[in-house]
Design a protein around this motif. Structure first.
Motif, PDB file in Angstrom:
ATOM      1  N   LEU A 118      15.596  -5.276 -14.087  1.00 35.42           N
ATOM      2  CA  LEU A 118      16.814  -6.011 -13.741  1.00 35.42           C
ATOM      3  C   LEU A 118      16.666  -6.828 -12.462  1.00 35.42           C
ATOM      4  CD1 LEU A 118      19.475  -3.236 -14.414  1.00 35.42           C
ATOM      5  CD2 LEU A 118      19.373  -5.439 -15.573  1.00 35.42           C
ATOM      6  N   GLY A 119      15.751  -6.428 -11.604  1.00 36.64           N
ATOM      7  CA  GLY A 119      15.550  -7.114 -10.332  1.00 36.64           C
ATOM      8  C   GLY A 119      14.264  -6.635  -9.695  1.00 36.64           C
ATOM      9  N   LEU A 120      13.847  -7.317  -8.640  1.00 37.33           N
ATOM     10  CA  LEU A 120      12.557  -7.021  -8.012  1.00 37.33           C
ATOM     11  C   LEU A 120      12.727  -6.738  -6.524  1.00 37.33           C
ATOM     12  CD1 LEU A 120      10.365  -9.808  -9.649  1.00 37.33           C
ATOM     13  CD2 LEU A 120      10.383  -7.387 -10.222  1.00 37.33           C
ATOM     14  N   VAL A 121      12.123  -5.644  -6.085  1.00 34.07           N
ATOM     15  CA  VAL A 121      12.048  -5.287  -4.674  1.00 34.07           C
ATOM     16  C   VAL A 121      10.592  -5.444  -4.264  1.00 34.07           C
ATOM     17  CG1 VAL A 121      12.299  -3.426  -2.986  1.00 34.07           C
ATOM     18  CG2 VAL A 121      13.976  -3.682  -4.825  1.00 34.07           C
ATOM     19  N   VAL A 122      10.331  -6.324  -3.314  1.00 34.31           N
ATOM     20  CA  VAL A 122       8.956  -6.624  -2.901  1.00 34.31           C
ATOM     21  C   VAL A 122       8.723  -6.062  -1.503  1.00 34.31           C
ATOM     22  CG1 VAL A 122       7.267  -8.457  -2.503  1.00 34.31           C
ATOM     23  CG2 VAL A 122       8.962  -8.689  -4.334  1.00 34.31           C
ATOM     24  N   LEU A 123       7.969  -4.982  -1.425  1.00 33.47           N
ATOM     25  CA  LEU A 123       7.678  -4.340  -0.147  1.00 33.47           C
ATOM     26  C   LEU A 123       6.348  -4.873   0.376  1.00 33.47           C
ATOM     27  CD1 LEU A 123       8.682  -0.672  -1.069  1.00 33.47           C
ATOM     28  CD2 LEU A 123      10.132  -2.558  -0.288  1.00 33.47           C
ATOM     29  N   SER A 124       6.319  -6.169   0.585  1.00 33.87           N
ATOM     30  CA  SER A 124       5.090  -6.840   1.001  1.00 33.87           C
ATOM     31  C   SER A 124       5.431  -8.251   1.463  1.00 33.87           C
ATOM     32  CB  SER A 124       4.096  -6.914  -0.161  1.00 33.87           C
ATOM     33  OG  SER A 124       2.941  -7.636   0.208  1.00 33.87           O
ATOM     34  N   GLN A 170       9.972   1.011  13.777  1.00 35.94           N
ATOM     35  CA  GLN A 170      10.679   0.171  12.817  1.00 35.94           C
ATOM     36  C   GLN A 170      11.620   1.052  11.994  1.00 35.94           C
ATOM     37  OE1 GLN A 170       9.007  -3.348  10.982  1.00 35.94           O
ATOM     38  NE2 GLN A 170       6.970  -2.483  11.276  1.00 35.94           N
ATOM     39  N   PRO A 171      12.736   0.510  11.520  1.00 34.00           N
ATOM     40  CA  PRO A 171      13.691   1.309  10.732  1.00 34.00           C
ATOM     41  C   PRO A 171      13.212   1.480   9.296  1.00 34.00           C
ATOM     42  CG  PRO A 171      14.492  -0.936  10.956  1.00 34.00           C
ATOM     43  CD  PRO A 171      13.226  -0.859  11.763  1.00 34.00           C
ATOM     44  N   ARG A 172      12.122   2.222   9.137  1.00 36.77           N
ATOM     45  CA  ARG A 172      11.511   2.364   7.812  1.00 36.77           C
ATOM     46  C   ARG A 172      12.474   2.970   6.786  1.00 36.77           C
ATOM     47  NH1 ARG A 172       7.995   4.602  11.336  1.00 36.77           N
ATOM     48  NH2 ARG A 172       8.261   6.695  10.486  1.00 36.77           N
ATOM     49  N   ASP A 173      13.353   3.878   7.269  1.00 34.79           N
ATOM     50  CA  ASP A 173      14.282   4.516   6.348  1.00 34.79           C
ATOM     51  C   ASP A 173      15.392   3.582   5.890  1.00 34.79           C
ATOM     52  OD1 ASP A 173      15.385   4.390   8.873  1.00 34.79           O
ATOM     53  OD2 ASP A 173      16.496   6.266   8.692  1.00 34.79           O
ATOM     54  N   ARG A 174      15.497   2.391   6.501  1.00 35.74           N
ATOM     55  CA  ARG A 174      16.505   1.427   6.095  1.00 35.74           C
ATOM     56  C   ARG A 174      15.917   0.222   5.382  1.00 35.74           C
ATOM     57  NH1 ARG A 174      20.546   1.481   4.143  1.00 35.74           N
ATOM     58  NH2 ARG A 174      21.305  -0.522   4.865  1.00 35.74           N
ATOM     59  N   LEU A 175      14.682  -0.128   5.701  1.00 31.59           N
ATOM     60  CA  LEU A 175      14.110  -1.356   5.140  1.00 31.59           C
ATOM     61  C   LEU A 175      14.055  -1.313   3.617  1.00 31.59           C
ATOM     62  CD1 LEU A 175      11.258  -1.975   7.735  1.00 31.59           C
ATOM     63  CD2 LEU A 175      13.215  -3.487   7.313  1.00 31.59           C
ATOM     64  N   GLY A 176      13.465  -0.266   3.068  1.00 30.88           N
ATOM     65  CA  GLY A 176      13.377  -0.172   1.611  1.00 30.88           C
ATOM     66  C   GLY A 176      14.736   0.006   0.973  1.00 30.88           C
ATOM     67  N   ALA A 177      15.569   0.846   1.594  1.00 33.99           N
ATOM     68  CA  ALA A 177      16.914   1.079   1.063  1.00 33.99           C
ATOM     69  C   ALA A 177      17.730  -0.211   1.051  1.00 33.99           C
ATOM     70  CB  ALA A 177      17.616   2.151   1.898  1.00 33.99           C
ATOM     71  N   ARG A 178      17.626  -0.974   2.127  1.00 30.50           N
ATOM     72  CA  ARG A 178      18.411  -2.213   2.207  1.00 30.50           C
ATOM     73  C   ARG A 178      17.941  -3.228   1.170  1.00 30.50           C
ATOM     74  NH1 ARG A 178      22.833  -4.102   1.837  1.00 30.50           N
ATOM     75  NH2 ARG A 178      23.293  -6.103   2.850  1.00 30.50           N
ATOM     76  N   ALA A 179      16.643  -3.267   0.901  1.00 30.37           N
ATOM     77  CA  ALA A 179      16.139  -4.186  -0.120  1.00 30.37           C
ATOM     78  C   ALA A 179      16.723  -3.850  -1.487  1.00 30.37           C
ATOM     79  CB  ALA A 179      14.616  -4.132  -0.165  1.00 30.37           C
ATOM     80  N   VAL A 180      16.782  -2.566  -1.811  1.00 30.32           N
ATOM     81  CA  VAL A 180      17.400  -2.146  -3.073  1.00 30.32           C
ATOM     82  C   VAL A 180      18.869  -2.565  -3.103  1.00 30.32           C
ATOM     83  CG1 VAL A 180      18.137  -0.138  -4.426  1.00 30.32           C
ATOM     84  CG2 VAL A 180      15.816  -0.232  -3.482  1.00 30.32           C
ATOM     85  N   GLU A 181      19.568  -2.340  -1.992  1.00 27.35           N
ATOM     86  CA  GLU A 181      20.988  -2.706  -1.922  1.00 27.35           C
ATOM     87  C   GLU A 181      21.196  -4.208  -2.101  1.00 27.35           C
ATOM     88  OE1 GLU A 181      21.867   0.920   1.259  1.00 27.35           O
ATOM     89  OE2 GLU A 181      22.018  -1.176   1.891  1.00 27.35           O
ATOM     90  N   LEU A 182      20.304  -5.011  -1.527  1.00 29.36           N
ATOM     91  CA  LEU A 182      20.424  -6.464  -1.665  1.00 29.36           C
ATOM     92  C   LEU A 182      20.284  -6.900  -3.120  1.00 29.36           C
ATOM     93  CD1 LEU A 182      18.387  -7.621   1.475  1.00 29.36           C
ATOM     94  CD2 LEU A 182      20.840  -7.957   1.101  1.00 29.36           C
ATOM     95  N   GLU A 187       0.856  -1.193   0.000  1.00 28.92           N
ATOM     96  CA  GLU A 187       0.000   0.000   0.000  1.00 28.92           C
ATOM     97  C   GLU A 187       0.885   1.234   0.000  1.00 28.92           C
ATOM     98  OE1 GLU A 187      -3.775   1.792   2.551  1.00 28.92           O
ATOM     99  OE2 GLU A 187      -2.251   0.606   3.581  1.00 28.92           O
ATOM    100  N   GLY A 188       1.141   1.765  -1.188  1.00 32.31           N
ATOM    101  CA  GLY A 188       2.057   2.889  -1.314  1.00 32.31           C
ATOM    102  C   GLY A 188       1.622   4.127  -0.570  1.00 32.31           C
ATOM    103  N   ALA A 189       0.318   4.298  -0.384  1.00 29.96           N
ATOM    104  CA  ALA A 189      -0.187   5.477   0.315  1.00 29.96           C
ATOM    105  C   ALA A 189      -0.280   5.271   1.815  1.00 29.96           C
ATOM    106  CB  ALA A 189      -1.572   5.861  -0.235  1.00 29.96           C
ATOM    107  N   GLY A 190      -0.035   4.060   2.289  1.00 27.03           N
ATOM    108  CA  GLY A 190      -0.110   3.776   3.716  1.00 27.03           C
ATOM    109  C   GLY A 190       1.049   4.405   4.466  1.00 27.03           C
ATOM    110  N   ALA A 191       0.838   4.678   5.754  1.00 31.95           N
ATOM    111  CA  ALA A 191       1.865   5.353   6.553  1.00 31.95           C
ATOM    112  C   ALA A 191       3.153   4.551   6.618  1.00 31.95           C
ATOM    113  CB  ALA A 191       1.323   5.622   7.961  1.00 31.95           C
ATOM    114  N   PHE A 192       3.043   3.238   6.820  1.00 32.96           N
ATOM    115  CA  PHE A 192       4.251   2.416   6.939  1.00 32.96           C
ATOM    116  C   PHE A 192       4.851   2.114   5.578  1.00 32.96           C
ATOM    117  CE2 PHE A 192       6.214  -1.827   6.914  1.00 32.96           C
ATOM    118  CZ  PHE A 192       7.295  -1.571   7.739  1.00 32.96           C
ATOM    119  N   HIS A 193       4.082   1.502   4.682  1.00 34.96           N
ATOM    120  CA  HIS A 193       4.635   1.108   3.388  1.00 34.96           C
ATOM    121  C   HIS A 193       5.049   2.313   2.559  1.00 34.96           C
ATOM    122  CE1 HIS A 193       2.617  -2.769   4.347  1.00 34.96           C
ATOM    123  NE2 HIS A 193       3.716  -3.231   3.783  1.00 34.96           N
TER     124      HIS A 193
END
Length: 338
Positions: A125-131, A293-305, A69-75
């Motif tokens: 090139l790759g997939l980041v799944v925020l779910s 939760q470390p929201r500012d790291r979760l998405g960034a780390r997924a991209v890095e992975l 849910e891109g508009a949700g507070a967490f996601h």
């Protein structure tokens, strides 16, 4: 005989380490050097990774993103961190928002997977799944073709499928919530679930484990927010059974709980403590005790992975990031006046 990195270095006049970086698509190597290394590798028959080839060709570097849910507070916050990380690495994101709809999430993953195996210049090139809501078999199928990193899923569930995961330490966070309530004198809590998805399940499990350990609880109180919203008198029944604190699966569930209680003429928090999880913006407005939760790291780390995979890493990574309890006015001692 198979060509080697040393031969690429010799042909290009680079050091082996520089040739290696160039063939990994490292953005610290000039475009001219990357292109030179790729041409040499092609001439020698040495396989070249997708990231290096795309950079050498000057083609778009695109990662696909599926978000609950891109508009949700967490996601929304996690997605923002993924966008910022991708931009810093020179990558574009193609985002599919499931808007909390299971069918849309599945079709979005399928759409991005199809792009990944296409021959389009801007193929994913790759997939980041925020779910954490997508089936393991679909994630595994995508990971056979391109790197996949999932935010929120447990490594236990996806281990051995070629998928990387990153999530927060929800067990530790929930444990801290329960210890905080115990220190305030609470001995009977009610866990309020939002769904049966992975994050809710982990938090509910830790709530139960800690309640049994702290209070030898055998009659655990658990309810779901949809049922409480439909029949707010259920909140009063929990209170009548001695519940003095409601432990919500997340901040939005806590907000719905408070609103439902108001409809029944009950003041929450006040007659009972309320906690959330995530520390989204509404939590501060509600003066809600919650877990950051470390929201500012979760998405960034997924991209890095995903980028690490594109640069040659083959082993799975399953990472758990720390959380932090944030105490506010929604939790007081049981003897405090309502």
């Amino acid at each position: 005989m198979t060509a080697t990195l040393a031969e690429v270095a010799l042909r290009t006049g680079m050091s082996r380490s520089l040739a290696s970086l160039a063939l990994r698509g490292d953005d610290g190597v000039s475009a001219e050097r990357r292109a030179q290394a790729v041409r040499a590798a092609d001439a020698l028959g040495l396989p070249v990774g997708a990231l290096a080839r795309r950079r050498a060709d000057g083609a778009p570097l695109v990662l696909g993103v599926v978000v609950t849910e891109g508009a949700g507070a967490f996601h929304g916050a996690v997605l923002h961190s993924a966008i910022a990380s991708a931009a810093a690495l020179g990558l574009e994101l193609r985002v599919v928002d499931g808007d909390r709809d299971e069918a849309r999430l599945r079709s979005g993953l399928a759409e991005l997977h199809a792009s990944a195996v296409s021959t389009a210049r801007d193929a994913v090139l790759g997939l980041v799944v925020l779910s954490s809501r997508l089936p393991s078999e679909a994630l595994a199928a995508a990971a056979r073709d391109v790197p996949v990193a999932v935010v929120g899923s447990s490594g236990d569930r996806l281990a051995g499928l070629g998928v990387d995961t990153v999530r927060s330490d929800e067990e530790s966070g929930m444990h801290e919530v329960m210890m905080h309530l115990a220190a305030l004198g609470h001995v009977r809590t009610c866990f309020v679930a939002e769904s049966r998805h992975a994050s809710t399940t982990r938090r509910a499990h830790e709530h139960a484990v800690t309640a049994r350990r702290l209070w030898s609880a055998t009659d655990l109180h658990v309810d779901d927010i949809a049922g409480l919203a439909a029949d707010p008198t259920r909140i009063a029944r929990h209170l009548g059974d001695g519940v003095t604190a409601f432990v919500a699966a997340n901040d939005s569930t806590a907000a719905r709980l408070v609103a439902s209680a108001r409809e029944a003429g009950l003041r929450l928090p006040g007659i009972a403590a309320v906690t959330g999880f995530d520390d989204t913006a509404p939590a501060a407005v509600m003066d809600l005790t919650t877990v950051e939760q470390p929201r500012d790291r979760l998405g960034a780390r997924a991209v890095e992975l995903v980028v690490e995979r594109l640069r040659g890493r083959r082993t799975e990574r399953h990472e758990v990031l720390p959380t932090r309890l944030v105490t506010r006015g929604s939790t007081t001692g049981v003897s405090a006046p309502a």
